[in-house]
Design a protein around this motif. Structure first.
Motif, PDB file in Angstrom:
ATOM      1  N   ASP A   1       0.838  -1.197   0.000  1.00  0.00           N
ATOM      2  CA  ASP A   1       0.000   0.000   0.000  1.00  0.00           C
ATOM      3  C   ASP A   1       0.875   1.249   0.000  1.00  0.00           C
ATOM      4  O   ASP A   1       1.485   1.616   0.999  1.00  0.00           O
ATOM      5  CB  ASP A   1      -0.898  -0.028   1.231  1.00  0.00           C
TER       6      ASP A   1
ATOM      7  N   SER B   1      -0.351   4.265  -0.756  1.00  0.00           N
ATOM      8  CA  SER B   1      -1.248   5.422  -0.743  1.00  0.00           C
ATOM      9  C   SER B   1      -0.779   6.531   0.193  1.00  0.00           C
ATOM     10  O   SER B   1      -1.142   7.690   0.014  1.00  0.00           O
ATOM     11  CB  SER B   1      -2.680   5.000  -0.407  1.00  0.00           C
ATOM     12  N   SER B   2       0.046   6.218   1.173  1.00  0.00           N
ATOM     13  CA  SER B   2       0.597   7.241   2.069  1.00  0.00           C
ATOM     14  C   SER B   2       2.031   7.602   1.712  1.00  0.00           C
ATOM     15  O   SER B   2       2.664   8.381   2.414  1.00  0.00           O
ATOM     16  CB  SER B   2       0.549   6.755   3.520  1.00  0.00           C
TER      17      SER B   2
ATOM     18  N   VAL C   1      -1.214  -0.477  -4.240  1.00  0.00           N
ATOM     19  CA  VAL C   1      -2.235   0.552  -4.067  1.00  0.00           C
ATOM     20  C   VAL C   1      -1.502   1.882  -4.094  1.00  0.00           C
ATOM     21  O   VAL C   1      -0.523   2.076  -3.370  1.00  0.00           O
ATOM     22  CB  VAL C   1      -2.982   0.407  -2.718  1.00  0.00           C
ATOM     23  N   ALA C   2      -1.944   2.779  -4.970  1.00  0.00           N
ATOM     24  CA  ALA C   2      -1.323   4.099  -5.069  1.00  0.00           C
ATOM     25  C   ALA C   2      -2.379   5.116  -5.465  1.00  0.00           C
ATOM     26  O   ALA C   2      -3.240   4.836  -6.315  1.00  0.00           O
ATOM     27  CB  ALA C   2      -0.187   4.092  -6.095  1.00  0.00           C
ATOM     28  N   ARG C   3      -2.303   6.274  -4.839  1.00  0.00           N
ATOM     29  CA  ARG C   3      -3.231   7.349  -5.214  1.00  0.00           C
ATOM     30  C   ARG C   3      -2.945   7.762  -6.660  1.00  0.00           C
ATOM     31  O   ARG C   3      -1.792   7.947  -7.038  1.00  0.00           O
ATOM     32  CB  ARG C   3      -3.038   8.548  -4.299  1.00  0.00           C
TER      33      ARG C   3
ATOM     34  N   GLY D   1      -0.753  10.716  -6.934  1.00  0.00           N
ATOM     35  CA  GLY D   1       0.405  10.698  -6.057  1.00  0.00           C
ATOM     36  C   GLY D   1       1.720  10.478  -6.788  1.00  0.00           C
ATOM     37  O   GLY D   1       1.769  10.042  -7.937  1.00  0.00           O
TER      38      GLY D   1
ATOM     39  N   SER E   1       2.454   6.751  -7.833  1.00  0.00           N
ATOM     40  CA  SER E   1       1.762   6.361  -9.051  1.00  0.00           C
ATOM     41  C   SER E   1       2.492   6.881 -10.280  1.00  0.00           C
ATOM     42  O   SER E   1       2.646   6.168 -11.282  1.00  0.00           O
ATOM     43  CB  SER E   1       0.327   6.892  -9.030  1.00  0.00           C
TER      44      SER E   1
ATOM     45  N   ASP F   1      -6.455   1.895  -7.183  1.00  0.00           N
ATOM     46  CA  ASP F   1      -6.675   3.185  -6.532  1.00  0.00           C
ATOM     47  C   ASP F   1      -7.003   3.054  -5.060  1.00  0.00           C
ATOM     48  O   ASP F   1      -6.842   4.000  -4.308  1.00  0.00           O
ATOM     49  CB  ASP F   1      -7.818   3.945  -7.218  1.00  0.00           C
ATOM     50  N   ASN F   2      -7.536   1.888  -4.661  1.00  0.00           N
ATOM     51  CA  ASN F   2      -7.898   1.731  -3.256  1.00  0.00           C
ATOM     52  C   ASN F   2      -7.607   0.310  -2.775  1.00  0.00           C
ATOM     53  O   ASN F   2      -7.478  -0.631  -3.564  1.00  0.00           O
ATOM     54  CB  ASN F   2      -9.367   2.126  -3.007  1.00  0.00           C
ATOM     55  N   LEU F   3      -7.503   0.191  -1.476  1.00  0.00           N
ATOM     56  CA  LEU F   3      -7.118  -1.062  -0.835  1.00  0.00           C
ATOM     57  C   LEU F   3      -8.146  -2.174  -1.057  1.00  0.00           C
ATOM     58  O   LEU F   3      -7.773  -3.321  -1.295  1.00  0.00           O
ATOM     59  CB  LEU F   3      -6.902  -0.821   0.656  1.00  0.00           C
TER      60      LEU F   3
END
Length: 117
Positions: free
Chosen positions: A54, A56-57, A85-87, A90, A93, A109-111
């Motif tokens: 993940d 995403s952060s 998972v990546a925004r 971001g 990505s 895009d989401n978990l």
């Protein structure tokens, strides 16, 4: 300061491991991350179907992050799959797109979507 992944396993989805990756992945921590990620994946043994990293952060990732993901892919059993998972907007990505890794490893895009894959 070194930021390390936070492994969290989803109990209702057997065969999946979710690792929340750190805010930054670069030359300072990539070498330390590899054994941690591989260890978390290997802890599931032959039952691992999907490893979700993940990002995403993750606010900063350079080529070391790409090398880390590739190294993890090659150290897993052939039956185990890696999902990211990546925004969409971001940095992670964008790096995945520029390096072409996005063609080899599915990025969600989401978990929830990544875990369900």
């Amino acid at each position: 300061m070194t930021f390390l992944p936070n492994p969290t396993e989803s109990r209702d989805l057997p065969g999946r491991v979710h690792l929340a990756m750190p805010a930054e992945i670069d030359f300072c921590n990539a070498a330390e991350l590899l054994p941690l990620v591989v260890s978390a994946a290997e802890s599931r043994g032959d039952r691992l179907e999907v490893l979700v990293l993940d990002l995403s952060s993750t606010c900063f990732m350079d080529s070391q992050g790409v090398r880390l993901i590739n190294a993890v892919r090659h150290r897993l059993r052939p039956e185990a799959r890696v999902r990211l998972v990546a925004r969409p907007d971001g940095v992670a990505s964008r790096v995945l797109e520029l390096t072409g890794l996005r063609r080899d490893v599915p990025v969600y895009d989401n978990l929830a979507e990544a875990l369900a894959s």
